[in-house]
Design a protein around this motif. Structure first.
Motif, PDB file in Angstrom:
ATOM      1  N   THR A 268       5.800  -3.121 -11.481  1.00 22.55           N
ATOM      2  CA  THR A 268       6.584  -3.044 -10.242  1.00 22.55           C
ATOM      3  C   THR A 268       7.516  -1.848 -10.252  1.00 22.55           C
ATOM      4  OG1 THR A 268       6.521  -5.460 -10.067  1.00 22.55           O
ATOM      5  CG2 THR A 268       8.119  -4.313  -8.702  1.00 22.55           C
ATOM      6  N   GLY A 495       9.127  -4.280  -3.555  1.00 25.09           N
ATOM      7  CA  GLY A 495       9.511  -4.098  -4.957  1.00 25.09           C
ATOM      8  C   GLY A 495      10.855  -4.725  -5.262  1.00 25.09           C
ATOM      9  N   ILE A 498      10.558  -8.534  -5.898  1.00 25.29           N
ATOM     10  CA  ILE A 498       9.959  -8.864  -7.199  1.00 25.29           C
ATOM     11  C   ILE A 498      10.950  -8.620  -8.338  1.00 25.29           C
ATOM     12  CG2 ILE A 498       8.124  -8.260  -8.833  1.00 25.29           C
ATOM     13  CD1 ILE A 498       6.401  -7.514  -6.381  1.00 25.29           C
TER      14      ILE A 498
END
Length: 521
Positions: A268, A495, A498
């Motif tokens: 990520t 992103g 996460i």
């Protein structure tokens, strides 16, 4: 500063100079776009290929960078990439054609593996309490290189507008873009020579079971009474992962269940660092600023501001990264970057374009400018709609050559707001996502896996960067600035979600302690 700390900073500083060469290589091309487009008659995709060629080259280098760094050692691998930078800079400056220039930049891209190798080397030679600062030096040098590139381009652009004797005698006006790209040659040579003075990585020496050599290196960067314990920790880290050093086995280990959280964080971080569009802005800075209606000279001046802000905020990040911590800097810096991209998207989306009789009079450098009379009185709601009509009337070549002036005379937009948004994005990125990702990469992987793991995750960063660079000119022409920046903001938000959920804090922990933390989570 004691001798151990001094040595650690000197070795890290030399290795991190590769970041400066990377920054130069990356940003110098931004000032050449218009010149090489005109000289070689390039379309949007060809421009994208020239600019992104190093990004393609690194995709070939990274899969073997881990193997080479394990086989030859970090030091020899860095010497190889320094030589590649030097050869690439020389060929780029004298390239006789689009194909040769693209090939030369591709060759330089093979050297872009230096970023992952530098993070690896510095992370291995730095004591835990200095690791954040030392690894961040690599990012600091990247932005110094970027800033230097913008200054060099700005200086050359101003020089060709003067009547200085040296400008005429040395052919600067006729070879503007060659002077820009050739300015990389001297620093690339200097870095290559300085790398001969660094020691071999102690972690790599332990990995090769050359324990006494590892101790000799560690004596230079830490007190004698800490060395044996450090060696034992490195041995333990290797034993706790895998005894098989084959690439396939190491990749399987990285994908295994105990490494699942590390995989999520690494992947990520690697992808989000690039899909927010940082390299579109850095590599095409003058092109983007021309969309704000300021003209060519203003665009190059604004690009210099990008370099200055990058230096200032990266320096601040290095000062506080070991105090604030990795997690808050990455998470909230990413949030600020997303907000800034949203501001840019709004500014471009609300822009309007209109050709007036006065504008036609002032655009007298365009051949048969009276052709624009048919556009008078019509307001265009997007830059794509406006450019499409211009190409239909003037032709693609005239629009490319005079695009800065056309936008300057016709745009009605919140240019100051967009400029603030771009500069705030640069500040947020360079304070957080930029340096922190490489610090995380130097910390979250066990010693026995990092020779493969760091280049593998850097590969994800590079492939994301490559596609961002390649398609940006096409996106700007066909989607418009508003949609492009909105896309970057949305991808960054994914992103953020996460990493907010999974990213732990790693400051002041040894690499072995970080492994235990990740496995517990």
């Amino acid at each position: 500063m004691n001798k151990h700390k001094k040595n650690a900073f000197v070795y890290a500083g030399i290795v991190a100079l590769g970041g400066l060469i990377f920054g130069l290589d990356a940003a110098l091309i931004s000032g050449t776009v218009d010149y090489i487009t005109k000289e070689f008659g390039l379309n949007d995709i060809q421009i994208g290929f020239v600019v992104s060629a190093p990004g393609l080259g690194v995709l070939f280098a990274l899969p073997v960078a881990g193997y080479i760094s394990n086989k030859l050692g970090r030091k020899k691998s860095l010497l190889i990439v320094a030589a590649l930078y030097l050869v690439s800079a020389i060929i780029s400056a004298i390239a006789p054609s689009y194909e040769v220039l693209t090939a030369a930049r591709f060759l330089g891209g093979l050297a872009f593996a230096s970023l992952s190798l530098a993070a690896m080397y510095i992370g291995e030679i730095a004591p835990p309490k200095w690791r954040g600062k030392l690894v961040s030096m690599n990012q600091m040098n990247i932005v110094i290189g970027l800033s230097a590139a913008y200054f060099i381009n700005y200086f050359i652009i101003n020089a060709i507008g003067s009547d200085a004797e040296w400008v005429n005698s040395m052919g600067v006006k006729e070879n503007t873009w060659r002077w820009m790209l050739g300015s990389e040659i001297i620093p690339a040579l200097a870095w290559f020579l300085l790398l001969f003075f660094i020691p071999k990585s102690p972690s790599w020496l332990v990995f090769q079971n050359r324990i006494e050599e590892a101790k000799n290196t560690l004596q230079k960067v830490m007190p004698q009474n800490e060395i044996d314990n450090h060696i034992e920790q490195m041995k333990l880290s290797m034993q706790s992962t895998t005894e098989d050093t084959s690439i396939l086995t190491q990749l399987k280990t990285i994908l295994s269940k105990p490494m699942r959280l590390t995989l999520i964080i690494g992947a990520t971080s690697a992808i989000v660092q690039q899909v927010v569009g940082i390299n579109a802005i850095l590599f095409y800075a003058p092109t983007i600023f021309k969309q704000l209606g300021g003209g060519t000279d203003v665009a190059f001046t604004q690009a210099v501001w990008v370099g200055l802000i990058s230096v200032v905020f990266t320096f601040l990040a290095i000062l506080v990264i070991d105090k604030i911590g990795r997690r808050p800097m990455f998470i909230w810096g990413l949030a600020a970057a997303i907000l800034s991209l949203g501001i840019c998207s709004y500014g471009f989306s609300t822009a309007r374009y209109e050709i007036t009789p006065q504008a036609i009079t002032e655009l007298n450098t365009i051949p048969n400018v009276e052709r624009l009379q048919t556009m008078v009185g019509t307001e265009y709601n997007s830059d794509t709609e406006f450019k499409t009509k211009l190409v239909e009337i003037l032709g693609k070549e005239d629009v490319q050559e005079h695009s800065a002036n056309l936008i300057q005379k016709s745009a009605k937009m919140k240019a100051t707001l967009i400029l603030i948004g771009i500069l705030c994005f640069i500040a947020a990125f360079q304070f957080s996502i930029g340096p922190v990702m490489w610090v995380l990469f130097s910390e979250i992987f066990p010693i026995s896996l990092r020779g493969i793991a760091i280049p593998a995750f850097a590969f994800l960063t590079s492939i994301s960067s490559y596609f961002v660079q390649l398609f940006f000119p096409w996106q700007l022409t066909n989607m418009g600035g508003g949609s492009v920046f909105l896309t970057y903001a949305v991808l960054g938000a994914i992103g953020f979600i996460i990493l907010y959920r999974f990213l732990p804090e790693t400051k002041n922990l040894s690499i072995e302690e970080i492994q235990k933390t990740l496995q517990r989570k």
